[in-house]
Motif scaffolding. Structure first.
Motif, PDB file in Angstrom:
ATOM      1  N   THR A 437       0.871  -1.059   0.123  1.00 20.75           N
ATOM      2  CA  THR A 437       0.086   0.027  -0.263  1.00 20.75           C
ATOM      3  C   THR A 437       0.773   1.218   0.054  1.00 20.75           C
ATOM      4  OG1 THR A 437      -0.302  -0.132   2.392  1.00 20.75           O
ATOM      5  CG2 THR A 437      -1.948  -1.123   1.169  1.00 20.75           C
ATOM      6  N   TRP A 438       1.931   1.139   0.264  1.00 16.63           N
ATOM      7  CA  TRP A 438       2.969   2.431   0.288  1.00 16.63           C
ATOM      8  C   TRP A 438       3.482   2.589  -1.144  1.00 16.63           C
ATOM      9  CZ3 TRP A 438       2.369   4.423   4.784  1.00 16.63           C
ATOM     10  CH2 TRP A 438       1.875   3.566   5.876  1.00 16.63           C
ATOM     11  N   PHE A 439       3.167   1.478  -2.047  1.00 13.95           N
ATOM     12  CA  PHE A 439       3.622   1.677  -3.568  1.00 13.95           C
ATOM     13  C   PHE A 439       2.285   1.515  -4.192  1.00 13.95           C
ATOM     14  CE2 PHE A 439       6.923   0.043  -0.684  1.00 13.95           C
ATOM     15  CZ  PHE A 439       7.822   0.808  -1.060  1.00 13.95           C
ATOM     16  N   PRO A 440       1.367   2.387  -4.253  1.00 14.52           N
ATOM     17  CA  PRO A 440       0.223   2.105  -5.066  1.00 14.52           C
ATOM     18  C   PRO A 440       0.282   1.717  -6.355  1.00 14.52           C
ATOM     19  CG  PRO A 440       0.274   4.285  -3.767  1.00 14.52           C
ATOM     20  CD  PRO A 440       1.618   3.877  -3.658  1.00 14.52           C
ATOM     21  N   PRO A 441       1.306   2.220  -7.435  1.00 10.86           N
ATOM     22  CA  PRO A 441       1.294   1.902  -8.725  1.00 10.86           C
ATOM     23  C   PRO A 441       1.509  -0.216  -8.628  1.00 10.86           C
ATOM     24  CG  PRO A 441       2.317   3.847  -8.717  1.00 10.86           C
ATOM     25  CD  PRO A 441       2.222   3.262  -7.262  1.00 10.86           C
ATOM     26  N   VAL A 442       2.289  -0.288  -7.907  1.00  8.96           N
ATOM     27  CA  VAL A 442       2.919  -1.712  -7.747  1.00  8.96           C
ATOM     28  C   VAL A 442       1.271  -2.554  -7.379  1.00  8.96           C
ATOM     29  CG1 VAL A 442       4.259  -3.330  -6.578  1.00  8.96           C
ATOM     30  CG2 VAL A 442       5.169  -1.179  -7.126  1.00  8.96           C
TER      31      VAL A 442
END
Length: 529
Positions: A437-442
């Motif tokens: 969730t800290w890397f939305p695109p991933v």
């Protein structure tokens, strides 16, 4: 005017919901869902809705939005931000659990994640056999864990690591379950509170600047200003059979068109369409006052609108710009010019609208009036538009996690058994998603993404037809006759003042008055009625 809380709170509650995203697609098939590459990272309904609305309404690459009549879109967006903030706090704690119990014992975590991923794949297959196989996968993983604990293939420190590798993730799952249950209780309380009218307001401290150079808060403030300007704009869009975006399709149309003939004088006094519109506006302001004290109309919203043409399959809208427009609102002098001059050929058109927001925002009735003069023919047209209640999906309260079973001894009696608020598979899904969730695109790449229907309006995207509700349909039909009579009375008074023979106009007005009393909703914009 009635309040607008019911529709606003119903839409806001979607940000706190659980369940599958497919329900949003059923509510509006134009809603798109990009399927996940790994279903264990798939978002639920509330997660997908809150993120999609936040990005669409406040994102840097946002497009213009359609007005949400009968609702307050800023409140809905604020609840989406609040729901995302609650989930971020939960995910921060789950990330710590995953770091302690996952990174140090990664092989065991991967084995358990693969087992639950296989279970989810099999659960989506049809038939009871697939469901049984899904349960068998978890059972095999559990038996394998017990076997490794009892007799590991290694000795010494390696044996103890193999035991911990399978046991510590289970301990982490127990801790994660408690974290998830606390958050689930909070989210479901907010969901239920909004629909019952006792919910608390959304708290978004990130929207408050922490220092003079807080760029994030400033960008959010500017996005809210743009959202408010779009909501207050007097420009709407006619999208063919879809009707006017935000107001709903046209269900009825009545036209008064007669020749302008002088009465007892060589020629009529010159007047313009704007003169007729202003008289109609003044007359419509008297709708809330009647000869009898029997309730009747609430105070309507009477406003001048600029209607721009739009293709049925258009994916975005673009409001006019220039010196005659301020904050997406066309200025008064330009309204008057369009009313008098742009009546034929290309260009936007002017309409005078009388709008009733009823049933706490669940029903929006709009009647639009336009006046045109072509050669010696004056035409006054009244069209009815209706936007029904939000889809029943948004008004459903959270169902209690319980079921009734037969008692073991007194089998003819039943008892209520409380089920886990968060199922074991849901705990694994939330824990697996938390670090990403800290890397939305991933996360969007692996878990899929919700695509909102375009052109997007919060109220119109999930509006139902009012004709399914008897009283709502009655309100829409009853509003047409008094408005039509007020329009005709005002127009006839202007014609008489300017020396026009109103005999034919009066006869036609009486005929329309009789016709509108037996009106039924029709698909006027499809031209098949």
């Amino acid at each position: 005017m009635d309040g607008q809380t019911a529709a606003t709170q119903a839409l806001s509650s979607a940000a706190y919901r659980d369940g599958r995203v497919d329900a949003l697609v059923k509510a509006n098939p134009a809603t798109g869902v990009r399927p996940p590459r790994l279903s264990i990272f798939e978002p639920n309904l509330g997660e997908a809705f809150a993120r999609a609305v936040q990005v669409r309404m406040l994102g840097g690459a946002r497009k213009e939005t359609v007005q949400s009549f009968g609702t307050d879109p800023q409140t809905v967006v604020e609840h989406c931000l609040a729901a995302n903030r609650i989930r971020q706090a939960r995910d921060a704690r789950l990330t710590v659990v995953m770091a302690v119990c996952g990174l140090l014992f990664l092989p065991g975590v991967l084995i358990w994640l693969i087992a639950f991923q296989l279970r989810r794949w099999l659960a989506k297959a049809e038939g009871a056999r697939a469901g049984a196989l899904g349960g068998l996968v978890i059972a095999v993983a559990g038996l394998g864990t017990l076997l490794l604990i009892w007799r590991p293939p290694l000795h010494g420190l390696g044996a103890w690591y193999l035991r911990a590798m399978m046991v510590v993730p289970v301990i982490g799952w127990i801790i994660a379950r408690r974290i998830c249950e606390r958050t689930a209780v909070d989210l479901r309380d907010r969901w239920s509170g909004l629909l019952s009218g006792s919910g608390v307001g959304a708290q978004i401290p990130e929207a408050v600047p922490q220092h003079p150079n807080d760029e994030r808060a400033e960008r959010m403030r500017q996005s809210f200003v743009a959202l408010a300007a779009e909501q207050n704009s007097n420009v709407v869009f006619y999208a063919g059979p879809k009707g006017i975006l935000g107001m709903g399709p046209r269900w009825g149309s009545w036209q008064l068109a007669e020749e302008l003939v002088p009465q007892g004088m060589p020629e009529i006094h010159p007047f313009r369409s704007w003169d007729v519109i202003k008289a109609i506006q003044a007359k419509l302001g008297e709708l809330e006052r009647g000869p009898l004290h029997t309730g009747g109309f609430p105070k309507p919203s009477i406003r001048h609108w600029i209607v721009a043409p739009l293709g049925e399959n258009a994916t975005e809208i673009s409001r006019p710009t220039g010196a005659e427009v301020e904050a997406f609102t066309v200025k008064d002098f330009e309204l008057q010019r369009i009313c008098n001059e742009q009546q034929f050929g290309s260009g936007n058109r002017h309409y005078l609208g009388v709008q009733f927001v009823l049933w706490d925002g669940q029903l929006v009735i709009t009647l639009l009036i336009t006046v045109t003069v072509l050669h010696a023919t004056l035409r006054i047209e009244v069209t009815g538009h209706a936007l029904g209640p939000v889809h029943s999906l948004f008004t459903a309260k959270p169902a209690p996690k319980e079921k009734e079973v037969s008692k073991s001894v007194k089998f003819w009696e039943t008892k209520t058994v409380q089920l886990p608020l968060v199922e074991p598979g849901e705990v694994v899904r939330l824990a697996a998603r938390a670090p990403l969730t800290w890397f939305p695109p991933v996360l969007d790449f692996f878990g899929g993404q919700l695509t909102l229907p375009e052109p997007f309006g919060l109220r119109s995207a999930w509006a139902d037809k009012p004709w399914k509700h008897r009283f709502m349909s009655d309100d829409a039909l009853r509003a047409a006759t008094p408005v039509l009579r007020a329009v005709h009375a005002a127009a006839l008074s202007v014609l008489e003042e300017n020396g026009v023979d109103t005999e034919r106009f009066g006869t036609r007005s009486l005929f329309l008055s009789n016709v509108v009393q037996g009106v039924e909703p029709r698909r006027a914009d499809a031209y098949d009625a």
